[in-house]
Design a protein around this motif. Sequence first.
Motif, PDB file in Angstrom:
ATOM      1  N   LEU A 131       0.852  -1.192   0.000  1.00  0.00           N
ATOM      2  CA  LEU A 131       0.000   0.000   0.000  1.00  0.00           C
ATOM      3  C   LEU A 131       0.885   1.237   0.000  1.00  0.00           C
ATOM      4  N   LEU A 165      -8.046   2.550  -2.709  1.00  0.00           N
ATOM      5  CA  LEU A 165      -8.907   1.887  -1.736  1.00  0.00           C
ATOM      6  C   LEU A 165      -9.832   2.884  -1.055  1.00  0.00           C
ATOM      7  N   ARG A 218      -6.651   8.712  -0.956  1.00  0.00           N
ATOM      8  CA  ARG A 218      -6.842   7.293  -0.636  1.00  0.00           C
ATOM      9  C   ARG A 218      -5.547   6.530  -0.875  1.00  0.00           C
ATOM     10  N   MET A 235      -3.301   0.641  -3.647  1.00  0.00           N
ATOM     11  CA  MET A 235      -2.945  -0.759  -3.463  1.00  0.00           C
ATOM     12  C   MET A 235      -2.302  -1.270  -4.739  1.00  0.00           C
ATOM     13  N   SER A 247       0.022  -4.962   3.318  1.00  0.00           N
ATOM     14  CA  SER A 247      -1.423  -5.177   3.425  1.00  0.00           C
ATOM     15  C   SER A 247      -1.659  -6.335   4.366  1.00  0.00           C
TER      16      SER A 247
END
Length: 118
Positions: free
Chosen positions: A34, A74, A83, A86, A115
């Motif tokens: 991420l 995400l 945001r 990912m 993650s």
Amino acid sequence: MESLKALSAIEQQVAAISRSTDALEMRSRRGILLLHGIREQKDENLCELSLSLFSNHLGGLKLSADQICKSVRLGLPKQDKPRPLMIKFFSEVVRDSVWYAKAGFKGTGITISESLSC
């Protein structure tokens, strides 16, 4: 008495299935990183964006689009905070090379996290 034994057996089976499901979920997340703190832009190409960030900040790490399986934002958009991005890699070796080079983002406001399951 027999119904208690049956209940106990069912509880053990549920616990075993739960452990198995958790292990599968963790295995499926191994190839994911991420990225946080990347400003959102309208009509952004997330794969190209991530490749550009990696090549500019991670000390000559050469990646290509065919090494990235998926790039998505995400959650729901927010006005005050971008945001997370990912990135799922096809290879854990490539994912690990990005993970271990993450110090290249120091001072940029961009951070990388794994993650992990909740």
